[in-house]
Design a protein around this motif. Sequence first.
Motif, PDB file in Angstrom:
ATOM      1  N   GLY A  16      15.118   5.973  17.260  1.00 26.25           N
ATOM      2  CA  GLY A  16      14.214   6.956  18.021  1.00 26.25           C
ATOM      3  C   GLY A  16      12.848   7.286  17.209  1.00 26.25           C
ATOM      4  N   VAL A  17      12.535   6.592  15.881  1.00 28.60           N
ATOM      5  CA  VAL A  17      11.336   6.982  15.246  1.00 28.60           C
ATOM      6  C   VAL A  17      10.303   6.119  15.752  1.00 28.60           C
ATOM      7  N   ASP A  18       9.045   6.811  15.227  1.00 32.97           N
ATOM      8  CA  ASP A  18       7.806   6.144  15.887  1.00 32.97           C
ATOM      9  C   ASP A  18       7.152   5.021  14.942  1.00 32.97           C
ATOM     10  N   ALA A  19       7.583   5.438  13.565  1.00 35.54           N
ATOM     11  CA  ALA A  19       7.064   4.404  12.558  1.00 35.54           C
ATOM     12  C   ALA A  19       7.844   4.475  11.376  1.00 35.54           C
ATOM     13  N   ALA A  20       7.718   3.844  10.431  1.00 33.33           N
ATOM     14  CA  ALA A  20       8.399   3.725   9.160  1.00 33.33           C
ATOM     15  C   ALA A  20       7.626   3.649   8.085  1.00 33.33           C
ATOM     16  N   LEU A  21       8.038   4.092   6.746  1.00 32.40           N
ATOM     17  CA  LEU A  21       7.525   3.723   5.525  1.00 32.40           C
ATOM     18  C   LEU A  21       8.588   3.053   4.581  1.00 32.40           C
ATOM     19  N   LEU A  22       8.138   1.901   4.188  1.00 33.28           N
ATOM     20  CA  LEU A  22       8.877   0.919   3.272  1.00 33.28           C
ATOM     21  C   LEU A  22       8.350   1.422   1.926  1.00 33.28           C
ATOM     22  N   ALA A  31      14.515  -3.055  13.374  1.00 32.76           N
ATOM     23  CA  ALA A  31      14.079  -1.816  14.121  1.00 32.76           C
ATOM     24  C   ALA A  31      12.763  -1.831  14.985  1.00 32.76           C
ATOM     25  N   GLY A  32      11.943  -2.738  14.884  1.00 32.89           N
ATOM     26  CA  GLY A  32      10.811  -3.006  15.849  1.00 32.89           C
ATOM     27  C   GLY A  32       9.729  -1.787  15.884  1.00 32.89           C
ATOM     28  N   VAL A  33       9.634  -1.189  14.811  1.00 30.08           N
ATOM     29  CA  VAL A  33       8.638   0.102  14.600  1.00 30.08           C
ATOM     30  C   VAL A  33       7.687  -0.292  13.769  1.00 30.08           C
ATOM     31  N   PRO A  34       6.291   0.177  13.751  1.00 29.39           N
ATOM     32  CA  PRO A  34       5.272  -0.117  12.947  1.00 29.39           C
ATOM     33  C   PRO A  34       5.760   0.326  11.373  1.00 29.39           C
ATOM     34  N   VAL A  35       5.488  -0.472  10.301  1.00 26.12           N
ATOM     35  CA  VAL A  35       5.742  -0.301   8.966  1.00 26.12           C
ATOM     36  C   VAL A  35       4.575  -0.255   8.207  1.00 26.12           C
ATOM     37  N   ILE A  36       4.536   0.958   7.333  1.00 30.30           N
ATOM     38  CA  ILE A  36       3.503   1.105   6.327  1.00 30.30           C
ATOM     39  C   ILE A  36       4.206   0.678   5.217  1.00 30.30           C
ATOM     40  N   VAL A  69       3.705  -9.577  -1.935  1.00 31.23           N
ATOM     41  CA  VAL A  69       4.762  -8.885  -1.344  1.00 31.23           C
ATOM     42  C   VAL A  69       4.395  -8.739   0.243  1.00 31.23           C
ATOM     43  N   SER A  70       3.068  -8.919   0.450  1.00 35.86           N
ATOM     44  CA  SER A  70       2.543  -8.647   1.926  1.00 35.86           C
ATOM     45  C   SER A  70       2.342 -10.264   2.600  1.00 35.86           C
ATOM     46  N   GLU A  71       2.607 -11.193   1.890  1.00 43.37           N
ATOM     47  CA  GLU A  71       2.446 -12.452   2.537  1.00 43.37           C
ATOM     48  C   GLU A  71       3.801 -12.932   3.312  1.00 43.37           C
ATOM     49  N   GLY A  72       3.288 -12.965   4.698  1.00 44.17           N
ATOM     50  CA  GLY A  72       4.586 -13.375   5.559  1.00 44.17           C
ATOM     51  C   GLY A  72       5.073 -12.196   6.293  1.00 44.17           C
ATOM     52  N   ARG A  73       4.813 -11.157   5.761  1.00 37.35           N
ATOM     53  CA  ARG A  73       5.406  -9.781   6.360  1.00 37.35           C
ATOM     54  C   ARG A  73       4.289  -9.137   7.098  1.00 37.35           C
ATOM     55  N   LYS A  74       4.620  -8.428   8.089  1.00 37.10           N
ATOM     56  CA  LYS A  74       3.472  -7.611   9.012  1.00 37.10           C
ATOM     57  C   LYS A  74       3.736  -6.191   8.563  1.00 37.10           C
ATOM     58  N   PHE A  75       2.893  -5.582   7.716  1.00 31.72           N
ATOM     59  CA  PHE A  75       2.692  -4.308   7.746  1.00 31.72           C
ATOM     60  C   PHE A  75       1.644  -3.864   8.514  1.00 31.72           C
ATOM     61  N   ALA A  76       1.755  -2.357   8.929  1.00 31.91           N
ATOM     62  CA  ALA A  76       0.508  -1.800   9.516  1.00 31.91           C
ATOM     63  C   ALA A  76      -0.652  -1.527   8.539  1.00 31.91           C
ATOM     64  N   ALA A  77      -0.245  -1.116   7.257  1.00 29.61           N
ATOM     65  CA  ALA A  77      -0.916  -0.881   6.460  1.00 29.61           C
ATOM     66  C   ALA A  77      -0.200  -0.949   4.937  1.00 29.61           C
ATOM     67  N   VAL A  78      -1.189  -0.979   3.682  1.00 28.81           N
ATOM     68  CA  VAL A  78      -0.218  -1.260   2.388  1.00 28.81           C
ATOM     69  C   VAL A  78      -1.024  -0.143   1.557  1.00 28.81           C
ATOM     70  N   HIS A  79      -0.218   0.894   1.042  1.00 28.01           N
ATOM     71  CA  HIS A  79      -0.656   1.808   0.239  1.00 28.01           C
ATOM     72  C   HIS A  79      -0.187   2.005  -1.190  1.00 28.01           C
TER      73      HIS A  79
END
Length: 299
Positions: A90-96, A117-122, A144-154
């Motif tokens: 039930g979350v809207d997004a996630a932070l990895l 989980a199918g939610v956008p991940v930062i 670490v971003s290669e081949g992985r779909k992140f909404a943003a990287v911080h």
Amino acid sequence: MSTPEPTHRSGSVAVVGRPNVGKSTLVNALVGAKVSIVSNRPQTTRHRLLGIATFPEGQVALVDTPGLHKQQKRAMNRVMNRAARGALEGVDAALLVIEAGRWDDEDTLACNVLGDAGVPVILVVNKVDRLKEKAALLPFLAQVSEGRKFAAVHPVSALKRNGLQALAKDLLALLPEAPPMFGEDEITDRSSKFLAGELVREQLMRQLGAELPYSTTVEIERFVEEGELLRIGAVIWVEREGQKAIVIGKAGARLKEIGAKSRISMEKLFGRKVFLETWVRVREGWSDDEAALKAFGYE
């Protein structure tokens, strides 16, 4: 012509990662108050806990989770993994959250769990202040971003509160337009009694040897408000008699130190005088006993 009201966003966000990457420090920094205990030991966080971060533009309910780990030797480990996975419902997004300069199998595990989980991940790359070779950061981020779909990287330092403003802005953008879920002065969904127990456990994690903290838990037996005074009685549970002696220490010195530091933390958090009593008791094998874990409040 009237000016449209500014958009307010509100939602829940799971904070996920392997043990000891600084998830709780990040949650505390975003909330602006200590809602989650921290130590330099892995798996300090054992419970799913909500930290409420309120900004002018919106409100984020951050679900702090135990670190996802591969080894599930005891019932405690299995309960913690279930709590971490359950936090995604039930979350809207996630932070990895990962550690700058390091990606291992447990990071991959956490990333895969979020993918399911199918939610956008930062992706939050924490502890950048500890990176000796600053020039290595950009290649690491690309790797670490290669081949992985992140909404943003911080890249951030949760401890020094660097990079959090930009992170909060991108996080709020992922949340739906909605009114606040909590009052402006609320910082967690947990009771003061629960937080008191966690503050005692924090001192156990910080002051005891490498293995012993994982064989201890804390139960608050008494939590009474008397005007401006809080009277709190805390039981520290261990698994063996020999562990009890270690927690108490020579002539009670270690237990006294644990109590004194816990009390100071409680007075800071609750903003009032605290009278704290502590006892140490034995319950054999509690950390590998599902019934005992339930009795002690583990989800």
